[in-house]
Design a protein around this motif. Structure first.
Motif, PDB file in Angstrom:
ATOM      1  N   ILE A   1       0.851  -1.189   0.000  1.00 19.14           N
ATOM      2  CA  ILE A   1       0.000   0.000   0.000  1.00 19.14           C
ATOM      3  C   ILE A   1       0.885   1.238   0.000  1.00 19.14           C
ATOM      4  O   ILE A   1       1.825   1.340   0.801  1.00 19.14           O
ATOM      5  CB  ILE A   1      -0.919  -0.012   1.235  1.00 19.14           C
ATOM      6  N   PRO A   2       0.619   2.208  -0.866  1.00 21.62           N
ATOM      7  CA  PRO A   2       1.471   3.395  -0.921  1.00 21.62           C
ATOM      8  C   PRO A   2       1.198   4.336   0.250  1.00 21.62           C
ATOM      9  O   PRO A   2       0.081   4.379   0.769  1.00 21.62           O
ATOM     10  CB  PRO A   2       1.073   4.049  -2.250  1.00 21.62           C
ATOM     11  N   PRO A   3       2.189   5.114   0.653  1.00 16.64           N
ATOM     12  CA  PRO A   3       1.971   6.105   1.703  1.00 16.64           C
ATOM     13  C   PRO A   3       1.194   7.300   1.167  1.00 16.64           C
ATOM     14  O   PRO A   3       1.130   7.517  -0.054  1.00 16.64           O
ATOM     15  CB  PRO A   3       3.391   6.508   2.109  1.00 16.64           C
ATOM     16  N   PRO A   4       0.603   8.098   2.043  1.00 12.04           N
ATOM     17  CA  PRO A   4      -0.144   9.280   1.594  1.00 12.04           C
ATOM     18  C   PRO A   4       0.728  10.203   0.746  1.00 12.04           C
ATOM     19  O   PRO A   4       1.878  10.476   1.084  1.00 12.04           O
ATOM     20  CB  PRO A   4      -0.547   9.962   2.909  1.00 12.04           C
ATOM     21  N   GLY A   5       0.182  10.653  -0.376  1.00  7.64           N
ATOM     22  CA  GLY A   5       0.884  11.590  -1.236  1.00  7.64           C
ATOM     23  C   GLY A   5       1.789  10.980  -2.272  1.00  7.64           C
ATOM     24  O   GLY A   5       2.239  11.678  -3.192  1.00  7.64           O
ATOM     25  N   TYR A   6       2.049   9.684  -2.189  1.00  8.46           N
ATOM     26  CA  TYR A   6       2.986   9.037  -3.115  1.00  8.46           C
ATOM     27  C   TYR A   6       2.478   9.091  -4.557  1.00  8.46           C
ATOM     28  O   TYR A   6       3.196   9.506  -5.472  1.00  8.46           O
ATOM     29  CB  TYR A   6       3.213   7.598  -2.671  1.00  8.46           C
ATOM     30  N   LEU A   7       1.233   8.665  -4.785  1.00  4.94           N
ATOM     31  CA  LEU A   7       0.699   8.648  -6.145  1.00  4.94           C
ATOM     32  C   LEU A   7       0.500  10.061  -6.685  1.00  4.94           C
ATOM     33  O   LEU A   7       0.697  10.317  -7.887  1.00  4.94           O
ATOM     34  CB  LEU A   7      -0.612   7.866  -6.187  1.00  4.94           C
ATOM     35  N   LYS A   8       0.128  11.002  -5.815  1.00  7.10           N
ATOM     36  CA  LYS A   8      -0.003  12.393  -6.259  1.00  7.10           C
ATOM     37  C   LYS A   8       1.344  12.941  -6.717  1.00  7.10           C
ATOM     38  O   LYS A   8       1.420  13.688  -7.705  1.00  7.10           O
ATOM     39  CB  LYS A   8      -0.568  13.252  -5.132  1.00  7.10           C
ATOM     40  N   ARG A   9       2.391  12.555  -6.028  1.00  4.34           N
ATOM     41  CA  ARG A   9       3.718  13.031  -6.437  1.00  4.34           C
ATOM     42  C   ARG A   9       4.132  12.422  -7.771  1.00  4.34           C
ATOM     43  O   ARG A   9       4.710  13.123  -8.625  1.00  4.34           O
ATOM     44  CB  ARG A   9       4.749  12.702  -5.355  1.00  4.34           C
ATOM     45  N   LEU A  10       3.824  11.144  -8.004  1.00  4.94           N
ATOM     46  CA  LEU A  10       4.101  10.555  -9.318  1.00  4.94           C
ATOM     47  C   LEU A  10       3.356  11.309 -10.408  1.00  4.94           C
ATOM     48  O   LEU A  10       3.905  11.573 -11.484  1.00  4.94           O
ATOM     49  CB  LEU A  10       3.699   9.084  -9.340  1.00  4.94           C
ATOM     50  N   ARG A  11       2.112  11.660 -10.136  1.00  4.70           N
ATOM     51  CA  ARG A  11       1.319  12.415 -11.108  1.00  4.70           C
ATOM     52  C   ARG A  11       1.986  13.755 -11.427  1.00  4.70           C
ATOM     53  O   ARG A  11       2.067  14.163 -12.589  1.00  4.70           O
ATOM     54  CB  ARG A  11      -0.083  12.622 -10.536  1.00  4.70           C
ATOM     55  N   GLU A  12       2.462  14.452 -10.404  1.00  2.00           N
ATOM     56  CA  GLU A  12       3.098  15.760 -10.599  1.00  2.00           C
ATOM     57  C   GLU A  12       4.367  15.635 -11.438  1.00  2.00           C
ATOM     58  O   GLU A  12       4.622  16.448 -12.334  1.00  2.00           O
ATOM     59  CB  GLU A  12       3.426  16.384  -9.249  1.00  2.00           C
ATOM     60  N   ILE A  13       5.161  14.618 -11.152  1.00  2.00           N
ATOM     61  CA  ILE A  13       6.422  14.456 -11.883  1.00  2.00           C
ATOM     62  C   ILE A  13       6.143  14.093 -13.342  1.00  2.00           C
ATOM     63  O   ILE A  13       6.798  14.598 -14.259  1.00  2.00           O
ATOM     64  CB  ILE A  13       7.312  13.398 -11.199  1.00  2.00           C
ATOM     65  N   CYS A  14       5.162  13.225 -13.568  1.00  2.00           N
ATOM     66  CA  CYS A  14       4.798  12.862 -14.946  1.00  2.00           C
ATOM     67  C   CYS A  14       4.322  14.093 -15.712  1.00  2.00           C
ATOM     68  O   CYS A  14       4.717  14.313 -16.869  1.00  2.00           O
ATOM     69  CB  CYS A  14       3.730  11.779 -14.938  1.00  2.00           C
ATOM     70  N   ASP A  15       3.483  14.889 -15.092  1.00  2.00           N
ATOM     71  CA  ASP A  15       2.994  16.106 -15.755  1.00  2.00           C
ATOM     72  C   ASP A  15       4.150  17.056 -16.081  1.00  2.00           C
ATOM     73  O   ASP A  15       4.193  17.654 -17.163  1.00  2.00           O
ATOM     74  CB  ASP A  15       1.981  16.819 -14.859  1.00  2.00           C
ATOM     75  N   LYS A  16       5.052  17.189 -15.164  1.00  2.00           N
ATOM     76  CA  LYS A  16       6.192  18.095 -15.340  1.00  2.00           C
ATOM     77  C   LYS A  16       7.020  17.723 -16.558  1.00  2.00           C
ATOM     78  O   LYS A  16       7.517  18.604 -17.292  1.00  2.00           O
ATOM     79  CB  LYS A  16       7.059  18.057 -14.083  1.00  2.00           C
ATOM     80  N   HIS A  17       7.143  16.418 -16.834  1.00  4.12           N
ATOM     81  CA  HIS A  17       8.055  15.958 -17.882  1.00  4.12           C
ATOM     82  C   HIS A  17       7.347  15.403 -19.116  1.00  4.12           C
ATOM     83  O   HIS A  17       8.007  14.821 -19.992  1.00  4.12           O
ATOM     84  CB  HIS A  17       8.990  14.890 -17.307  1.00  4.12           C
ATOM     85  N   GLY A  18       6.024  15.555 -19.221  1.00  7.11           N
ATOM     86  CA  GLY A  18       5.316  15.077 -20.398  1.00  7.11           C
ATOM     87  C   GLY A  18       5.234  13.569 -20.495  1.00  7.11           C
ATOM     88  O   GLY A  18       5.135  13.009 -21.603  1.00  7.11           O
ATOM     89  N   ILE A  19       5.246  12.894 -19.358  1.00  3.55           N
ATOM     90  CA  ILE A  19       5.200  11.432 -19.304  1.00  3.55           C
ATOM     91  C   ILE A  19       3.777  10.995 -18.975  1.00  3.55           C
ATOM     92  O   ILE A  19       3.125  11.582 -18.100  1.00  3.55           O
ATOM     93  CB  ILE A  19       6.180  10.908 -18.236  1.00  3.55           C
ATOM     94  N   LEU A  20       3.267   9.984 -19.665  1.00  3.62           N
ATOM     95  CA  LEU A  20       1.941   9.459 -19.358  1.00  3.62           C
ATOM     96  C   LEU A  20       1.989   8.614 -18.085  1.00  3.62           C
ATOM     97  O   LEU A  20       2.956   7.883 -17.855  1.00  3.62           O
ATOM     98  CB  LEU A  20       1.411   8.613 -20.510  1.00  3.62           C
TER      99      LEU A  20
END
Length: 442
Positions: free
Chosen positions: A232-251
């Motif tokens: 199970i991921p910790p709080p905020g982990y998936l949101k941070r992946l989303r932010e990094i993907c958006d920042k770099h144009g990654i799906l």
């Protein structure tokens, strides 16, 4: 449940069983011949309580009337229709129902026949999309250690379970992996989301620096890693992946084959964690495990990028003979209706606290080194026998079956995911049986 005595084959040799210790099974077969609601019926006439929703898929329980009737009616009306250049109404109706259920922004559906095919479809969509928008250098795919994404070549390439990978050569090239989020030294016996490990999302920035964002097409993760033992991921982990993907144009791709259709007490894991991916992979609970079917959701941004050029040309060269099969579509529609009528997509939120308390009552039981839970999915991790990994958990699985409860094991972890119709007394039976079994295994 039918009381009949179906004929049992007297020769088990021809069927090479999947993910099974074939020699052990065929010496002492465990055969199911019927099922109803929360129980299986064995060949010797015993009822076995289903603690795993089959293989994470029978979310509404077994042999539900709406679903079985829909299948029979559809088979009598239209058994098959080609999906290439032709259609039938129920596939479109099911896609509409799914889009209505999905998080906002996931507006289109491609149908497949399994979770493995859904993963392959999602990876191909991601690669083709990047090429379509002029980012053809983005060919790299990023998975995660201990991730499970089915058994086809793309899935085991981005997956991170060693036993699933080691026999099949170099797999896809250009794949890298994030670290998993399992930190037992810090998070053992966490209730729900563990507190430690959000910083592990920053490893995606390291991978981007190593390879350069211009080479990376997509990141694929399970919101909760299921088959590896409920990580199970910790709080905020998936949101941070989303932010990094958006920042770099990654799906960002979520593999929701297990977490989809109510397992976490929300329709999808994306809803539970408040993070919407670009592509969402589903299967299993889509048809309640009755007929093979998967569905891959994409954003309009991705879909519309393909809808260019002359209208008579095929936009995306991908699909399956059975994509949107009429009988599977009927099963999917009836499954969604069953979920709706009985409130099953949110029932995990109602029962989650009771399930959590029951699981964590096993803390201190023999051999237990960790307990994890979220929604109606949980794991009891056992200390391995020195030099004999997996043996202790497998022994517990066999003993639990003999005592009338079906559990699932992965490595030395007992994984539980009962149908969403489970009652509190049945949760108690599952946990009490495991407690008894743990006192009996070496």
């Amino acid at each position: 449940m039918s009381q009949g005595a179906p004929s049992i084959p007297n020769d088990l040799n021809a069927f090479w069983m999947p993910f099974t210790a074939n020699r052990q099974f065929k010496k002492s077969p465990r055969m199911f011949v019927g099922a109803k609601d929360m129980h299986y019926r064995t060949a010797d006439g015993r009822d076995v309580l289903d603690g795993t929703a089959g293989l994470w898929c029978v979310n509404a329980g077994h042999c539900r009337p709406l679903i079985t009737e829909a299948i029979a009616n559809q088979a009598a009306e239209l058994d098959y229709a080609p999906a290439f250049q032709m259609g039938h109404p129920k596939a479109f109706e099911l896609a509409n129902r799914l889009v209505d259920l999905a998080p906002d922004g996931l507006d289109h559906v491609l149908f497949t026949n399994s979770g493995s095919e859904s993963v392959e479809t999602a990876l191909k969509v991601a690669l083709a999309y990047q090429k379509t928008i002029g980012q053809g250098s983005r060919t790299r795919l990023i998975g995660r250690e201990r991730g499970y994404h089915g058994v086809n070549f793309g899935g085991i390439s981005v997956g991170g379970i060693v036993a699933n990978r080691k026999m099949f050569g170099t797999l896809l090239t250009g794949v890298d992996h994030l670290p998993h989020t399992h930190l037992p030294a810090k998070n053992a016996f966490s209730r729900g989301e563990p507190q430690h490990g959000v910083e592990l999302a920053e490893e995606l920035e390291r991978i981007v620096t190593l390879h350069d964002a211009s080479t990376i097409a997509a990141v694929i993760v399970e919101p909760v890693a299921g088959s590896t033992g409920v990580l199970i991921p910790p709080p905020g982990y998936l949101k941070r992946l989303r932010e990094i993907c958006d920042k770099h144009g990654i799906l960002l791709i979520f593999d929701e084959v297990i977490t989809g259709y109510g397992r976490l007490g929300t329709p999808f894991g994306a809803d539970y964690f408040g993070v919407t991916p670009d592509i969402m992979v589903t299967a299993k609970g889509l048809t309640n495990g009755v007929i093979p079917m998967g569905a891959v959701f994409t954003s309009s941004k991705i879909h519309d990028a393909f809808m260019t050029g002359p209208e008579h040309l095929i936009e995306f060269f991908h699909g399956y003979t059975y994509s949107g099969n009429p009988i599977a579509s009927a099963a999917g529609l009836a499954t969604l209706e069953t979920y709706k009528q009985e409130g099953l997509l949110t029932r995990g939120a109602e029962l989650g606290p009771y399930f959590e308390d029951a699981l964590h009552s096993l803390k201190g039981a023999p051999h237990v080194i960790d307990v994890r839970n979220i929604g109606l999915v949980g794991a009891i991790e056992l200390e391995p026998i020195a030099g004999e990994p997996t043996k202790r958990a497998f022994s517990a699985f066999v003993k639990a079956f003999e005592k009338g409860v079906l559990i699932r094991t992965t490595g030395d972890i007992i994984a539980l995911s009962p149908p969403l119709i489970v009652e509190k007394q049945q949760i108690d039976q599952i946990v009490d049986t495991i407690r008894t079994v743990l006192g009996e295994v070496d």
